[in-house]
Motif scaffolding. Structure first.
Motif, PDB file in Angstrom:
ATOM      1  N   GLU A 153       0.835  -1.205   0.000  1.00 14.95           N
ATOM      2  CA  GLU A 153       0.000   0.000   0.000  1.00 14.95           C
ATOM      3  C   GLU A 153       0.868   1.252   0.000  1.00 14.95           C
ATOM      4  N   HIS A 154       1.925   1.231   0.779  1.00  7.41           N
ATOM      5  CA  HIS A 154       2.841   2.373   0.834  1.00  7.41           C
ATOM      6  C   HIS A 154       3.467   2.621  -0.542  1.00  7.41           C
ATOM      7  N   LEU A 155       3.924   1.552  -1.202  1.00  8.86           N
ATOM      8  CA  LEU A 155       4.514   1.706  -2.522  1.00  8.86           C
ATOM      9  C   LEU A 155       3.491   2.177  -3.550  1.00  8.86           C
ATOM     10  N   ARG A 156       2.248   1.769  -3.409  1.00  7.71           N
ATOM     11  CA  ARG A 156       1.197   2.236  -4.318  1.00  7.71           C
ATOM     12  C   ARG A 156       0.950   3.731  -4.134  1.00  7.71           C
ATOM     13  N   GLU A 157       1.023   4.194  -2.902  1.00 11.87           N
ATOM     14  CA  GLU A 157       0.805   5.612  -2.620  1.00 11.87           C
ATOM     15  C   GLU A 157       1.992   6.466  -3.044  1.00 11.87           C
ATOM     16  N   ARG A 158       3.190   5.918  -2.986  1.00 13.21           N
ATOM     17  CA  ARG A 158       4.400   6.685  -3.297  1.00 13.21           C
ATOM     18  C   ARG A 158       4.784   6.528  -4.768  1.00 13.21           C
ATOM     19  N   THR A 159       3.891   6.967  -5.629  1.00 15.82           N
ATOM     20  CA  THR A 159       4.152   6.882  -7.061  1.00 15.82           C
ATOM     21  C   THR A 159       5.275   7.822  -7.486  1.00 15.82           C
ATOM     22  N   ASP A 160       5.635   8.755  -6.609  1.00 16.27           N
ATOM     23  CA  ASP A 160       6.750   9.657  -6.915  1.00 16.27           C
ATOM     24  C   ASP A 160       8.098   8.948  -6.812  1.00 16.27           C
ATOM     25  N   VAL A 161       8.142   7.837  -6.114  1.00 18.26           N
ATOM     26  CA  VAL A 161       9.379   7.077  -5.970  1.00 18.26           C
ATOM     27  C   VAL A 161       9.470   6.094  -7.135  1.00 18.26           C
ATOM     28  N   GLN A 162      10.476   6.294  -7.947  1.00 17.20           N
ATOM     29  CA  GLN A 162      10.658   5.467  -9.131  1.00 17.20           C
ATOM     30  C   GLN A 162      11.331   4.141  -8.754  1.00 17.20           C
ATOM     31  N   ASN A 163      11.092   3.124  -9.561  1.00 22.61           N
ATOM     32  CA  ASN A 163      11.709   1.825  -9.311  1.00 22.61           C
ATOM     33  C   ASN A 163      13.232   1.900  -9.306  1.00 22.61           C
ATOM     34  N   ILE A 164      13.806   2.716 -10.184  1.00 25.63           N
ATOM     35  CA  ILE A 164      15.261   2.816 -10.223  1.00 25.63           C
ATOM     36  C   ILE A 164      15.789   3.412  -8.919  1.00 25.63           C
ATOM     37  N   LEU A 207      14.418   2.951  -5.958  1.00 28.73           N
ATOM     38  CA  LEU A 207      14.364   1.836  -5.011  1.00 28.73           C
ATOM     39  C   LEU A 207      15.517   0.868  -5.254  1.00 28.73           C
ATOM     40  N   MET A 208      15.772   0.553  -6.503  1.00 26.33           N
ATOM     41  CA  MET A 208      16.856  -0.375  -6.831  1.00 26.33           C
ATOM     42  C   MET A 208      18.205   0.183  -6.391  1.00 26.33           C
ATOM     43  N   ASN A 209      18.433   1.456  -6.679  1.00 25.04           N
ATOM     44  CA  ASN A 209      19.715   2.060  -6.342  1.00 25.04           C
ATOM     45  C   ASN A 209      19.917   2.183  -4.842  1.00 25.04           C
ATOM     46  N   LEU A 210      18.855   2.385  -4.110  1.00 24.91           N
ATOM     47  CA  LEU A 210      18.966   2.555  -2.671  1.00 24.91           C
ATOM     48  C   LEU A 210      18.873   1.238  -1.902  1.00 24.91           C
ATOM     49  N   ALA A 211      17.893   0.419  -2.270  1.00 25.13           N
ATOM     50  CA  ALA A 211      17.597  -0.770  -1.468  1.00 25.13           C
ATOM     51  C   ALA A 211      17.902  -2.091  -2.158  1.00 25.13           C
ATOM     52  N   GLY A 212      18.159  -2.057  -3.456  1.00 27.73           N
ATOM     53  CA  GLY A 212      18.465  -3.289  -4.165  1.00 27.73           C
ATOM     54  C   GLY A 212      17.251  -4.101  -4.563  1.00 27.73           C
ATOM     55  N   PHE A 213      16.068  -3.518  -4.445  1.00 28.81           N
ATOM     56  CA  PHE A 213      14.849  -4.165  -4.933  1.00 28.81           C
ATOM     57  C   PHE A 213      13.851  -3.077  -5.306  1.00 28.81           C
ATOM     58  N   CYS A 214      12.840  -3.459  -6.090  1.00 28.31           N
ATOM     59  CA  CYS A 214      11.809  -2.505  -6.493  1.00 28.31           C
ATOM     60  C   CYS A 214      10.461  -3.226  -6.545  1.00 28.31           C
ATOM     61  N   ARG A 215       9.483  -2.529  -7.047  1.00 27.44           N
ATOM     62  CA  ARG A 215       8.146  -3.116  -7.159  1.00 27.44           C
ATOM     63  C   ARG A 215       8.158  -4.367  -8.028  1.00 27.44           C
ATOM     64  N   ASN A 216       8.945  -4.334  -9.113  1.00 31.10           N
ATOM     65  CA  ASN A 216       9.016  -5.510  -9.989  1.00 31.10           C
ATOM     66  C   ASN A 216       9.631  -6.702  -9.265  1.00 31.10           C
ATOM     67  N   CYS A 217      10.671  -6.440  -8.475  1.00 33.82           N
ATOM     68  CA  CYS A 217      11.276  -7.526  -7.690  1.00 33.82           C
ATOM     69  C   CYS A 217      10.228  -8.120  -6.747  1.00 33.82           C
ATOM     70  N   LEU A 218       9.501  -7.251  -6.077  1.00 32.29           N
ATOM     71  CA  LEU A 218       8.477  -7.707  -5.134  1.00 32.29           C
ATOM     72  C   LEU A 218       7.428  -8.554  -5.856  1.00 32.29           C
ATOM     73  N   SER A 219       7.046  -8.132  -7.055  1.00 27.40           N
ATOM     74  CA  SER A 219       6.057  -8.929  -7.803  1.00 27.40           C
ATOM     75  C   SER A 219       6.651 -10.270  -8.228  1.00 27.40           C
ATOM     76  N   ASP A 255       2.671   4.252 -17.665  1.00 25.20           N
ATOM     77  CA  ASP A 255       2.221   5.419 -18.431  1.00 25.20           C
ATOM     78  C   ASP A 255       1.875   6.599 -17.522  1.00 25.20           C
ATOM     79  N   ARG A 256       1.301   6.321 -16.375  1.00 25.59           N
ATOM     80  CA  ARG A 256       0.888   7.386 -15.450  1.00 25.59           C
ATOM     81  C   ARG A 256       2.041   7.982 -14.646  1.00 25.59           C
ATOM     82  N   TYR A 257       2.951   7.126 -14.174  1.00 29.56           N
ATOM     83  CA  TYR A 257       3.885   7.558 -13.138  1.00 29.56           C
ATOM     84  C   TYR A 257       5.373   7.446 -13.460  1.00 29.56           C
ATOM     85  N   GLN A 258       5.742   6.584 -14.385  1.00 30.37           N
ATOM     86  CA  GLN A 258       7.171   6.385 -14.617  1.00 30.37           C
ATOM     87  C   GLN A 258       7.759   7.553 -15.391  1.00 30.37           C
ATOM     88  N   THR A 259       8.916   8.007 -14.938  1.00 27.82           N
ATOM     89  CA  THR A 259       9.634   9.078 -15.614  1.00 27.82           C
ATOM     90  C   THR A 259      10.958   8.541 -16.124  1.00 27.82           C
TER      91      THR A 259
END
Length: 102
Positions: free
Chosen positions: A22-33, A35-47, A80-84
Motif C-alpha cells: 500500500e505504501h509503494l502504491r501511494e508513493r508513485t513519486d518514488v521510481q523503481n530505479i 528503489l533499486m539504487n537505494l535498497a536493491g529491490f523494487c516493485r518488480n522484484c516484489l512482484s 504510463d501514469r507515473y514512470q519518468t
C-alpha cells in the motif's frame, strides 16, 4: 525474539507486507530505479518474489498478474501514469550495482 506462534507470525508478516505494498502504491513519486539504487529491490522484484511464492505453492501466476497485485493496476497503466525517464546519474548508479540485484 518474542515467542510468537507461527500462525500469528504469518498473520503479522502478511499485514506488514500489505502495508508495504500500500505504501509503494501511494508513493508513485518514488521510481523503481530509485528503489533499486537505494535498497536493491523494487516493485518488480516484489512482484517476482510474490510469483515465486505462488509457484512454490503450486499456483500459476503470470508476470502481469503478479505485477498487478503489487502495483494495484496493470503495470503498463502504472508506467504510463507515473514512470519518468531516469537521469544519466541514476542509470550510471544502477549499472554499478546491477550485478547485486536479483
Amino acid at each position: 525474539m518474542t515467542d510468537i506462534p507461527e500462525n500469528k507470525r504469518t498473520e503479522l508478516e502478511a499485514a506488514a507486507f500489505r502495508r508495504l505494498v500500500e505504501h509503494l502504491r501511494e508513493r508513485t513519486d518514488v521510481q523503481n530505479i530509485d528503489l533499486m539504487n537505494l535498497a536493491g529491490f523494487c516493485r518488480n522484484c516484489l512482484s517476482n518474489w510474490y510469483r515465486d511464492a505462488a509457484e512454490a505453492d503450486g499456483r500459476e501466476l503470470s508476470k502481469d498478474e503478479s505485477r498487478e497485485i503489487i502495483y494495484g493496476m496493470p503495470y503498463s497503466e502504472w508506467r504510463d501514469r507515473y514512470q519518468t525517464e531516469a537521469t544519466p546519474e541514476k542509470k550510471a548508479r544502477f549499472a554499478e550495482t546491477a550485478p547485486k540485484h536479483d
